[in-house]
Design a protein around this motif. Structure first.
Motif, mmCIF file in Angstrom:
data_model
loop_
_atom_site.group_PDB
_atom_site.id
_atom_site.type_symbol
_atom_site.label_atom_id
_atom_site.label_comp_id
_atom_site.label_asym_id
_atom_site.label_seq_id
_atom_site.Cartn_x
_atom_site.Cartn_y
_atom_site.Cartn_z
ATOM 1 N N SER A 37 -23.839 -66.419 59.676
ATOM 2 C CA SER A 37 -24.233 -67.062 60.943
ATOM 3 C C SER A 37 -23.391 -68.312 61.158
ATOM 4 C CB SER A 37 -25.681 -67.544 60.899
ATOM 5 O OG SER A 37 -26.556 -66.546 60.524
ATOM 6 N N THR A 43 -25.171 -73.605 66.510
ATOM 7 C CA THR A 43 -25.618 -72.861 67.699
ATOM 8 C C THR A 43 -26.343 -73.779 68.680
ATOM 9 O OG1 THR A 43 -25.747 -70.889 66.347
ATOM 10 C CG2 THR A 43 -26.865 -70.795 68.478
ATOM 11 N N GLU A 121 -20.241 -68.328 65.388
ATOM 12 C CA GLU A 121 -20.151 -67.289 64.366
ATOM 13 C C GLU A 121 -18.691 -66.978 64.041
ATOM 14 O OE1 GLU A 121 -22.902 -67.595 65.970
ATOM 15 O OE2 GLU A 121 -24.368 -67.111 64.429
HETATM 16 N N1 ASP Z 1 -26.445 -68.653 64.947
HETATM 17 C C1 ASP Z 1 -27.466 -67.939 65.657
HETATM 18 C C2 ASP Z 1 -28.674 -68.829 65.841
HETATM 19 O O1 ASP Z 1 -28.720 -69.919 65.333
HETATM 20 C C3 ASP Z 1 -27.831 -66.641 65.012
HETATM 21 C C4 ASP Z 1 -28.503 -66.766 63.660
HETATM 22 O O2 ASP Z 1 -28.455 -67.826 63.054
HETATM 23 O O3 ASP Z 1 -29.083 -65.799 63.199
HETATM 24 O O4 ASP Z 1 -29.576 -68.459 66.535
#
Ligand code: ASP
Ligand code: MG
Length: 419
Positions: A37, A43, A121
């Motif tokens: 991730s 994110t 990502e």
């Molecule tokens: N980076 C994305 C999020 O923070 C996906 C994940 O972490 O699973 O939502």
């Protein structure tokens, strides 16, 4: 063939990335697909960036710089050689994002969101892959978008399973057989060649999609906790780790609010009986939790799940007609139209009660729409409790004098909407 998924916390700084290397060295071996991730809270930062870009807010440059600085620190901390190809590749990716910010955004915010937020990502997988290669863990970086085909539902892409599993088994499997592959979670691509994300925290789901296509022998989700707990330790100090839990119980837990596994993850694994291990990257040799085919050793201890920030609405007709098929179908249609997910529902002859995530603005729009035709009563800020293997005597302690608005019992699972 095994699938390892590392979440944001497992790559939140240079030390954490090095630890991923250690885990792979100790437990990786042959035929491993690594899914990663975005690093740390990237994110969230990219969500702000997408919004600023969309709104033409000059602050976008400052947000971009923060994201870049955060990654630069990790790259420098990992001593990735600035003379390497991969170093240039990573630099170019940042330039690409920076240039993107100068374009005119698309009209649809969700589409813009996916094009920007997905960089998290890409950065993390590039950095991890480069670091691993430089430290002797040879791997090939691949773009998950080349395999995961989705529809056009930006921010909540629906996977085209036929295309996706055929691409994974025909194109990816032979590569993973030869060497470790590093790819990313959370992202896919639609038929118009745009990036589509799979929903927040969707990387676990990606792991399940790849495992399904590869017919993997297992999936391991590496977390900063010992495994799946029977309650949130922040709310229940006596919470304990679950050693084994069946697929259906795990689906129920994830769906009703246990945040440790993404709710969509289990079903693809269940359909091929692929076991899911949830383990700690801080203690990789410890047992963790196994999610698998139900046996008589399925969990006996109680499980407590609390989903906060819920809104309960009770819908009844203005013309004294009963809430039966035609009214129900109109009400459901409205929920689908405004993309509001139902967590629990109960109907009687004259009213229909629904508990949902209290997410503005879509819930407000839904309420506005429904109130044109129905009488609606709302209870904001309620909690949804889901308790499995419950003991009656524990319920009172749990309620602590709060009022129960709805009670629903199915086999040994009790659900309560509490004010
Ligand atoms: N980076 C994305 C999020 O923070 C996906 C994940 O972490 O699973 O939502
Ligand atoms: Mg995450």
């Amino acid at each position: 063939m095994r699938v390892f998924k590392f979440g944001g916390a497992s790559v939140k700084n240079a030390d954490a990335v090095r630890n991923v290397g250690t885990v792979l060295q100790e437990l990786g071996g042959e035929e491993v697909l690594v899914i990663v991730s975005a690093m740390g809270k990237t994110t969230n930062s990219l969500e702000l960036l997408a919004k600023a870009f969309y709104e033409g807010d000059a602050n976008k440059h400052a947000i971009y710089k923060e994201v870049k600085k955060f990654h630069d620190e990790i790259i420098n901390g990992l001593l990735i050689s600035s003379a390497s190809h991969t170093y240039d590749d990573i630099e170019n990716l940042f330039i690409e994002l920076e240039c993107e910010l100068e374009n005119t955004p698309f009209e649809d915010f969700d589409q813009v969101y996916d094009q920007i937020v997905s960089y998290g990502e890409i950065f993390s997988s590039r950095i991890l892959s480069a670091y691993l290669n430089e430290s002797g863990i040879k791997n090939r970086w691949m773009d998950a978008q080349n395999f995961i085909s989705t529809d056009n539902t930006y921010r909540e892409g629906k996977v085209d399973w036929d295309i996706t599993s055929s691409l994974i088994s025909k194109k990816l499997k032979p590569i993973v057989k030869k060497q470790m592959v590093v790819t990313q979670g959370f992202i896919g691509r639609n038929k118009n060649n745009f990036t589509v994300t799979l929903g927040r925290e969707g990387s676990d789901y990606t792991a399940a999609i790849f495992a399904y296509g590869l017919d993997a022998e297992s999936v391991t989700i590496w977390k900063d906790v010992a495994g799946v707990m029977n309650a949130d330790p922040k709310k229940f100090p006596e919470a304990e780790k679950i050693d084994f839990i069946s697929y259906p119980r795990a689906i129920e837990m994830a769906y009703y609010g246990a945040t440790v596994i993404h709710p969509k993850t289990i079903q693809p694994l269940q359909s091929k009986h692929i076991p899911l291990y949830v383990k700690s990257f801080l203690n990789p040799k410890a047992e963790g939790t196994v999610v698998g085919v139900s046996t008589d050793k399925d969990i006996q201890i109680p499980i407590y799940i609390v989903k906060g920030n819920q809104l309960l609405m009770s819908v009844s007709t203005n013309d004294f007609s009963f809430i039966v098929e035609d009214n129900l179908s109109k009400i459901f249609e409205a929920f689908a139209k405004f993309h509001v997910k139902i967590n629990l529902m109960q109907n009687s002859a004259i009213s229909f009660s629904i508990c949902v995530e209290n997410e503005a603005p879509k819930v407000e729009k839904l309420l506005q729409h429904l109130s044109q035709e129905y009488a609606i009563e709302t209870y904001p800020n309620v909690d949804l409790f889901t308790i499995t293997n419950f003991k009656n005597e524990d319920i009172n302690t749990l309620l602590n004098g709060r009022e129960i608005l709805i009670e629903r019992k199915v086999k040994n699972t009790l659900q309560l909407v509490i004010q």
